[in-house]
Design a protein around this motif. Structure first.
Motif, PDB file in Angstrom:
ATOM      1  N   MET A 170       0.652  -1.246  -0.106  1.00  0.00           N
ATOM      2  CA  MET A 170       0.191  -0.019   0.066  1.00  0.00           C
ATOM      3  C   MET A 170       0.640   1.317   0.076  1.00  0.00           C
ATOM      4  SD  MET A 170      -2.190   1.535   3.009  1.00  0.00           S
ATOM      5  CE  MET A 170      -2.287   3.203   3.131  1.00  0.00           C
ATOM      6  N   PHE A 171       1.238   1.585   1.053  1.00  0.00           N
ATOM      7  CA  PHE A 171       1.821   2.684   1.038  1.00  0.00           C
ATOM      8  C   PHE A 171       3.566   2.373   1.338  1.00  0.00           C
ATOM      9  CE2 PHE A 171      -2.212   3.270   2.910  1.00  0.00           C
ATOM     10  CZ  PHE A 171      -2.765   3.968   1.940  1.00  0.00           C
ATOM     11  N   ARG A 172       3.634   1.428   1.344  1.00  0.00           N
ATOM     12  CA  ARG A 172       5.131   0.970   1.693  1.00  0.00           C
ATOM     13  C   ARG A 172       6.193   0.906   0.569  1.00  0.00           C
ATOM     14  NH1 ARG A 172       4.485   0.977   5.702  1.00  0.00           N
ATOM     15  NH2 ARG A 172       2.308   1.237   6.495  1.00  0.00           N
ATOM     16  N   SER A 173       7.092   1.825   0.474  1.00  0.00           N
ATOM     17  CA  SER A 173       8.226   1.375  -0.320  1.00  0.00           C
ATOM     18  C   SER A 173       9.226   2.039   0.307  1.00  0.00           C
ATOM     19  CB  SER A 173       7.944   2.361  -1.664  1.00  0.00           C
ATOM     20  OG  SER A 173       7.274   1.517  -2.497  1.00  0.00           O
ATOM     21  N   LEU A 174       9.195   2.985   1.426  1.00  0.00           N
ATOM     22  CA  LEU A 174       9.903   3.168   2.193  1.00  0.00           C
ATOM     23  C   LEU A 174       9.752   3.258   3.366  1.00  0.00           C
ATOM     24  CD1 LEU A 174      12.723   4.695   1.072  1.00  0.00           C
ATOM     25  CD2 LEU A 174      12.053   6.159   2.649  1.00  0.00           C
ATOM     26  N   ALA A 175      10.189   2.755   4.605  1.00  0.00           N
ATOM     27  CA  ALA A 175       9.566   2.861   5.747  1.00  0.00           C
ATOM     28  C   ALA A 175       9.932   3.848   6.449  1.00  0.00           C
ATOM     29  CB  ALA A 175      10.092   1.633   6.410  1.00  0.00           C
ATOM     30  N   VAL A 176       9.680   3.807   7.893  1.00  0.00           N
ATOM     31  CA  VAL A 176       9.825   4.909   8.490  1.00  0.00           C
ATOM     32  C   VAL A 176      10.497   4.839   9.875  1.00  0.00           C
ATOM     33  CG1 VAL A 176       8.330   5.038  10.194  1.00  0.00           C
ATOM     34  CG2 VAL A 176       7.894   6.652   8.534  1.00  0.00           C
ATOM     35  N   ALA A 233      -5.434  -6.970   4.006  1.00  0.00           N
ATOM     36  CA  ALA A 233      -5.607  -5.670   3.547  1.00  0.00           C
ATOM     37  C   ALA A 233      -4.744  -4.758   4.231  1.00  0.00           C
ATOM     38  CB  ALA A 233      -7.019  -5.051   3.606  1.00  0.00           C
ATOM     39  N   ILE A 234      -4.772  -4.939   5.851  1.00  0.00           N
ATOM     40  CA  ILE A 234      -3.882  -4.488   6.501  1.00  0.00           C
ATOM     41  C   ILE A 234      -2.306  -4.386   6.211  1.00  0.00           C
ATOM     42  CG2 ILE A 234      -3.265  -3.907   8.930  1.00  0.00           C
ATOM     43  CD1 ILE A 234      -6.277  -4.865   9.816  1.00  0.00           C
ATOM     44  N   LEU A 235      -2.025  -5.749   5.804  1.00  0.00           N
ATOM     45  CA  LEU A 235      -0.770  -5.999   5.608  1.00  0.00           C
ATOM     46  C   LEU A 235       0.038  -5.032   4.324  1.00  0.00           C
ATOM     47  CD1 LEU A 235      -0.444  -9.697   5.847  1.00  0.00           C
ATOM     48  CD2 LEU A 235       0.605  -8.075   7.327  1.00  0.00           C
ATOM     49  N   LYS A 236      -1.021  -4.760   3.589  1.00  0.00           N
ATOM     50  CA  LYS A 236      -0.959  -3.852   2.348  1.00  0.00           C
ATOM     51  C   LYS A 236      -0.634  -2.467   2.675  1.00  0.00           C
ATOM     52  CE  LYS A 236      -3.343  -6.623  -1.065  1.00  0.00           C
ATOM     53  NZ  LYS A 236      -4.443  -6.537  -1.955  1.00  0.00           N
ATOM     54  N   TYR A 237      -1.059  -2.080   3.965  1.00  0.00           N
ATOM     55  CA  TYR A 237      -0.781  -0.865   4.484  1.00  0.00           C
ATOM     56  C   TYR A 237       0.508  -0.900   5.227  1.00  0.00           C
ATOM     57  CZ  TYR A 237      -2.117   3.908   6.582  1.00  0.00           C
ATOM     58  OH  TYR A 237      -2.285   5.109   6.758  1.00  0.00           O
ATOM     59  N   ASN A 238       0.807  -1.912   5.749  1.00  0.00           N
ATOM     60  CA  ASN A 238       2.157  -2.241   6.427  1.00  0.00           C
ATOM     61  C   ASN A 238       2.378  -3.599   6.663  1.00  0.00           C
ATOM     62  OD1 ASN A 238       4.207  -2.748   8.183  1.00  0.00           O
ATOM     63  ND2 ASN A 238       3.784  -0.863   9.475  1.00  0.00           N
ATOM     64  N   ASN A 239       3.389  -4.308   5.794  1.00  0.00           N
ATOM     65  CA  ASN A 239       3.438  -5.586   5.763  1.00  0.00           C
ATOM     66  C   ASN A 239       4.264  -6.242   6.823  1.00  0.00           C
ATOM     67  OD1 ASN A 239       3.442  -8.039   4.275  1.00  0.00           O
ATOM     68  ND2 ASN A 239       5.394  -7.782   3.105  1.00  0.00           N
ATOM     69  N   SER A 240       3.526  -6.266   7.706  1.00  0.00           N
ATOM     70  CA  SER A 240       3.997  -6.836   9.176  1.00  0.00           C
ATOM     71  C   SER A 240       2.943  -7.466   9.603  1.00  0.00           C
ATOM     72  CB  SER A 240       4.623  -5.561   9.914  1.00  0.00           C
ATOM     73  OG  SER A 240       4.594  -5.987  11.333  1.00  0.00           O
ATOM     74  N   SER A 241       3.116  -8.690  10.079  1.00  0.00           N
ATOM     75  CA  SER A 241       1.889  -9.498  10.990  1.00  0.00           C
ATOM     76  C   SER A 241       1.817  -9.086  12.130  1.00  0.00           C
ATOM     77  CB  SER A 241       2.148 -11.005  10.682  1.00  0.00           C
ATOM     78  OG  SER A 241       3.300 -11.231  11.432  1.00  0.00           O
ATOM     79  N   SER A 242       2.739  -8.387  12.833  1.00  0.00           N
ATOM     80  CA  SER A 242       2.667  -8.151  14.105  1.00  0.00           C
ATOM     81  C   SER A 242       1.787  -6.830  14.180  1.00  0.00           C
ATOM     82  CB  SER A 242       4.089  -7.755  14.817  1.00  0.00           C
ATOM     83  OG  SER A 242       4.644  -9.002  15.067  1.00  0.00           O
ATOM     84  N   TYR A 243       2.225  -5.837  13.200  1.00  0.00           N
ATOM     85  CA  TYR A 243       1.302  -4.588  13.090  1.00  0.00           C
ATOM     86  C   TYR A 243       0.136  -4.804  12.711  1.00  0.00           C
ATOM     87  CZ  TYR A 243      -0.167  -0.074  10.763  1.00  0.00           C
ATOM     88  OH  TYR A 243      -0.754   0.931  10.564  1.00  0.00           O
ATOM     89  N   ALA A 244      -0.248  -5.764  11.660  1.00  0.00           N
ATOM     90  CA  ALA A 244      -1.762  -6.120  11.226  1.00  0.00           C
ATOM     91  C   ALA A 244      -2.604  -6.861  12.335  1.00  0.00           C
ATOM     92  CB  ALA A 244      -1.654  -6.878  10.101  1.00  0.00           C
TER      93      ALA A 244
END
Length: 434
Positions: free
Chosen positions: A10-16, A336-347
């Protein structure tokens, strides 16, 4: 916004943030390098033990920053950027050494998933989210009607990304991205984001001095990178500007727009906590293995009665702390959340925090709190040892992605252990003995 950030997409090409290293296996920390999505900032797991970050080799650019800027200016103008706007945006811009330091940092230690989730679902965050859901009820009603995205997980993302707009980053997005495009590790990505940032300025949504964000260029209350902003940002308050910095309505609607495009299904949960039967084959805990909820139940997986309507839904089994910890079936909204942030812990945090706003989200079962997560150096050693033992974990980069988990499962099966693909100190010690 665990798996190889993969952010993400999703919005993830560069992290933060500074946590490029993922937590072990499926319990990774939020991805720092999304593929094209927003990036979590305030919620990044902090290092459990202080340690000097490992530094990537420094390769200095062959040209000066001024020469690079002049070349980029020609390209920007050729792509329709107004010359006066470019000059205004780049006035006084020089490389930011703190951005390069952050870009090259690879934290040695990460927090275990249970500590990350406890922080994500703090009492303050739950109460603040509940208050904001009540305060913005009319706006959230309208967002749900327009985009079909439930308010609870949407507000949970708001809380995870910027602590509800309190921590959005204070660095010039133009300066950060110019620095990364000039001498960062991923210049092509930063180059693309920098051009997109200039397009945002030219559109008139924000002024250069107010375009602030993380060191990686993630912006606003929902931490969008510029390309994601251009494709999904929404002017929901009707003032003529897509302002994800100062307008919570614009920020929430923009995140909803992205989740809608990612396949969000209103009214459905993202994750279901389940109980596994004795003797269960943990090798099925693989994100690539999808079965209907009914098929999982036929294998002895116990699901709550409230999930009866989900029997036909596609789900994967997630063991965020290996076979010794809680188990979850994760569905389309989790992906869908993983596409926002590809991290299972975050999702998982977004899913549980959203439920907690309604009084749910309680985890049944115990975490393996005696299990110390592998450090980055130990994860690299684990990968090298698996390779030496005849398995293929992929490159020894310290990231426990799909290839490494597959290699771990193979080695665990050889030992007759539960093949959950989860890296542990015991597993590393056994490899050392060989």
């Amino acid at each position: 916004m665990f798996d190889a950030p993969a952010p993400g997409q999703m919005f993830r090409s560069l992290a933060v943030a500074t946590s490029l290293a993922l937590l072990s296996s499926c319990a990774e920390a939020p991805a720092q390098k999304p593929a094209s999505a927003p990036l979590p900032q305030a919620s990044q797991p902090a290092a459990k033990t202080p340690a000097a970050p490992a530094q990537a080799p420094v390769v200095m650019p062959a040209i000066s920053f001024n020469d690079w800027r002049d070349g980029f200016r020609r390209e920007a103008l050729a792509n329709g950027i107004d010359a006066s706007l470019f000059d205004r945006a780049f006035a006084g811009i020089t490389p930011d050494p703190t951005v390069i330091t952050a870009d090259r940092s690879q934290p040695e230690f990460t927090r275990p998933v249970w500590e990350y989730l406890e922080g994500a679902m703090s009492t303050y965050r739950v109460r603040k989210g509940q208050a904001l859901i009540a305060e913005h009820a009319a706006t959230l009603d309208a967002i749900e009607q327009r985009f079909g995205v439930d308010r609870e997980p949407l507000v949970a993302i708001w809380g995870m990304e910027s602590s509800f707009g309190q921590f959005m980053g204070d660095k010039s997005v133009i300066r950060s991205l110019a620095t990364l495009a000039y001498e960062g590790r991923r210049p092509a990505f930063a180059h693309e984001q920098l051009l997109a940032a200039l397009q945002i300025l030219q559109h008139g949504d924000i002024q250069p001095a107010s375009m602030l964000g993380s060191w990686a260029g993630a912006m606003g209350q929902t931490q969008f990178i510029p390309t994601t902003y251009n494709s999904h940002a929404v002017d929901f308050d009707g003032d003529g500007r897509r302002d994800i910095w100062n307008s919570s309505a614009d920020a929430l609607a923009s995140a909803a727009h992205y989740l809608q495009a990612s396949g969000w299904r209103k009214g459905q949960p993202a994750a279901l906590q389940v109980q596994l039967p004795a003797g269960f084959d943990y090798a099925h805990a693989d994100a690539d293995i999808r079965k209907s909820v009914a098929q999982w139940q036929a294998m002895g997986v116990q699901v709550s009665p409230q999930a009866a309507s989900l029997a036909g839904e596609s789900a994967s089994l997630l063991l965020p702390a290996g076979h010794r910890g809680p188990a979850f079936l994760v569905l389309d909204n989790f992906r869908a959340i993983l596409k926002y942030n590809n991290s299972s812990s975050y999702a998982l945090a977004v899913s549980l925090l959203g439920e907690r706003f309604d009084g749910g989200g309680q985890i049944v079962g115990n975490w393996p709190r005696d299990e110390r997560p592998l450090s980055r150096s130990e994860r690299v050693e684990l990968q090298e040892s698996l390779s030496a033992a005849g398995y293929d974990p992929g490159s020894a980069d310290g990231i426990i992605g799909a290839n490494t988990r597959k290699a771990i499962r193979g080695y665990q099966q050889r030992l007759g252990w539960p093949a959950d693909g989860f890296p542990t100190q015991k597993l590393l010690e056994n490899l050392r003995l060989q």
